[in-house]
Design an enzyme around this catalytic site. Structure first.
Site, mmCIF file in Angstrom:
data_model
loop_
_atom_site.group_PDB
_atom_site.id
_atom_site.type_symbol
_atom_site.label_atom_id
_atom_site.label_comp_id
_atom_site.label_asym_id
_atom_site.label_seq_id
_atom_site.Cartn_x
_atom_site.Cartn_y
_atom_site.Cartn_z
ATOM 1 N N ASP A 270 0.855 -1.201 0.000
ATOM 2 C CA ASP A 270 0.000 0.000 0.000
ATOM 3 C C ASP A 270 0.892 1.252 0.000
ATOM 4 O O ASP A 270 0.505 2.308 0.509
ATOM 5 C CB ASP A 270 -0.958 -0.005 1.203
ATOM 6 C CG ASP A 270 -2.177 0.904 1.002
ATOM 7 O OD1 ASP A 270 -2.416 1.337 -0.143
ATOM 8 O OD2 ASP A 270 -2.882 1.178 1.986
ATOM 9 N N LEU A 305 -4.085 7.168 8.573
ATOM 10 C CA LEU A 305 -3.033 6.547 7.769
ATOM 11 C C LEU A 305 -3.341 6.757 6.287
ATOM 12 O O LEU A 305 -4.482 6.588 5.847
ATOM 13 C CB LEU A 305 -2.931 5.050 8.075
ATOM 14 C CG LEU A 305 -2.306 4.703 9.433
ATOM 15 C CD1 LEU A 305 -2.444 3.207 9.705
ATOM 16 C CD2 LEU A 305 -0.847 5.113 9.481
HETATM 17 ZN ZN ZN Z 1 -7.251 1.320 1.245
#
Ligand code: ZN
Length: 385
Positions: A270, A305
């Site tokens: 990610d 985040l």
């Molecule tokens: Zn996500």
């Protein structure tokens, strides 16, 4: 061109490392031979090293200061650097944004496929815009939409959609899931408030994967296990996890491993624009993100985040440390598992006729060399210069 690499090879039959040598012919693996070989019996002699299939990354938003959603042409620069961390193929990930933005990004990345140096593009992971506003995480609520088949058809027309993340509880989501699954797209459930039952419905409609398990979904509750509880207990649904030490507590990583096993998990980074860069300010889909030495966060009161700065080789080392799995198992989570999820017939395993995508790791799990289709792409002369 023919090359023979000697080292500890990941044995596809036993999922263990064994001494041997691997013969590469042109772009493919020609043969594997087991046993101890001397320095003169190969073109590359690495008896202490581990030789694994190249890593496949299913969720990466950018890196090197670039954001794929708003700067899709940066896939060339990021593809050139990813072999440094063992990645040989990837899905650039586009997140929730105006339709003109994500459709343009799909087209640009589609045009880049087959033309990158270094890591190969396998298609696009589109995360959004059909996500639950209550679990949107960093996704901009202004651009979230309700699912609709005509919007999905426009997405398919625009570019090479390979993986699609959707909240299965949204109105008409099951229609979209079913349609995309029939089109050969891997459908993933995520950014979702789905209950256990709604997750089962999404899975029955064709969703076979969950995006960053535990993050941006209903927490596991004893009377409402939600998406997380359903995915932990359904072997048919595989899950991506972000093992950076920020997104998940190490004990939760262990819980995921003990529930899903090595076959059920897929490590993703990610990663966002700040990956491979010094701490500072970067962007994710047009929003300002503060990156420090460990994490990437929105500049809001809770510090939401905003992706990570993790690299896949580090995710493997973290996975071993926190779950207790073996190196071979952690590698399976970035090779064989994602290849199976995407129905890649020639990637993710060290067997004859497969693509010669290889990673050579030292005793500490650091990447020494990376090959894509038989070509050494890390270290390469341009990067050393
Ligand atoms: Zn996500």
């Amino acid at each position: 061109m023919e090359q023979i690499v000697i080292g500890n090879l990941l044995d596809d039959a036993t999922s263990q490392f064994r001494p041997g040598r691997i013969l590469l012919e042109g772009t493919h693996i020609a043969a594997l031979e087991w046993g101890h070989f001397g320095p003169g019996e190969g073109s590359l002699y690495r008896p202490e090293s581990f030789i694994a299939p190249g890593f496949i990354e299913l969720q990466i938003n950018g890196g090197l200061g670039y954001d794929f959603t708003t700067q899709p042409e940066a896939v060339f620069d990021v593809a050139a650097i990813l072999p440094r961390w063992g990645v040989t193929s990837f899905l650039p990930t586009i997140i929730t944004s105006p339709a003109t933005t994500y459709l343009h990004a799909l087209a640009v990345i589609g045009a880049a496929m087959g033309r990158t140096e270094g890591t190969q593009i396998l298609g696009v992971h589109l995360e959004g815009p059909f996500l639950n506003p209550h679990y949107r995480g960093v996704h901009n609520p202004a651009w979230l939409q309700l699912p609709a088949l005509e919007k999905v058809k426009a997405i398919l027309d625009a570019g090479p959609l390979r993986l699609f993340t959707i909240a299965p509880e949204l109105q008409d989501a099951t229609k979209v899931i079913n349609f995309l699954q029939q089109q050969g797209v891997l459908v993933s459930m995520g950014h979702s408030a789905a209950t256990y039952e709604q997750t089962l419905t999404g899975h029955k409609a064709g969703a076979l994967y969950a995006t960053h398990l535990f993050n941006a979904m209903l927490p596991l509750h004893q009377r409402e296990p939600g998406l997380a509880g359903a995915v932990l207990t359904l072997p048919e649904v595989k899950a991506g996890i972000i093992v950076d030490g920020i997104h998940l507590h190490p004990a939760v990583v262990k819980l995921a491993y003990q529930s899903k096993g090595a076959v059920g998990l897929n490590l993703v980074t990610d990663a966002m624009a700040g990956m491979g860069m010094p701490p500072g300010r970067y962007e994710l889909s047009g929003q300002g993100v503060k990156v420090d030495k460990e994490s990437a966060r929105l500049d809001n009161s809770v510090g939401t985040l905003a992706g990570s700065i993790l690299t896949l080789d580090r995710a493997i080392r973290n996975m071993q440390k926190w779950s207790g799995c073996s190196l071979a198992e952690a590698i399976q989570m970035v090779t064989r598992n994602p290849a199976q999820l995407l129905n890649l017939e020639r990637k993710g395993r060290l067997v004859p006729h497969y693509d010669a995508d290889l990673v050579v790791l030292d005793r500490e799990g650091e990447v020494e060399m990376t090959f894509v289709k038989g070509q050494q792409v890390f270290p390469n002369l341009r990067q050393l210069a």
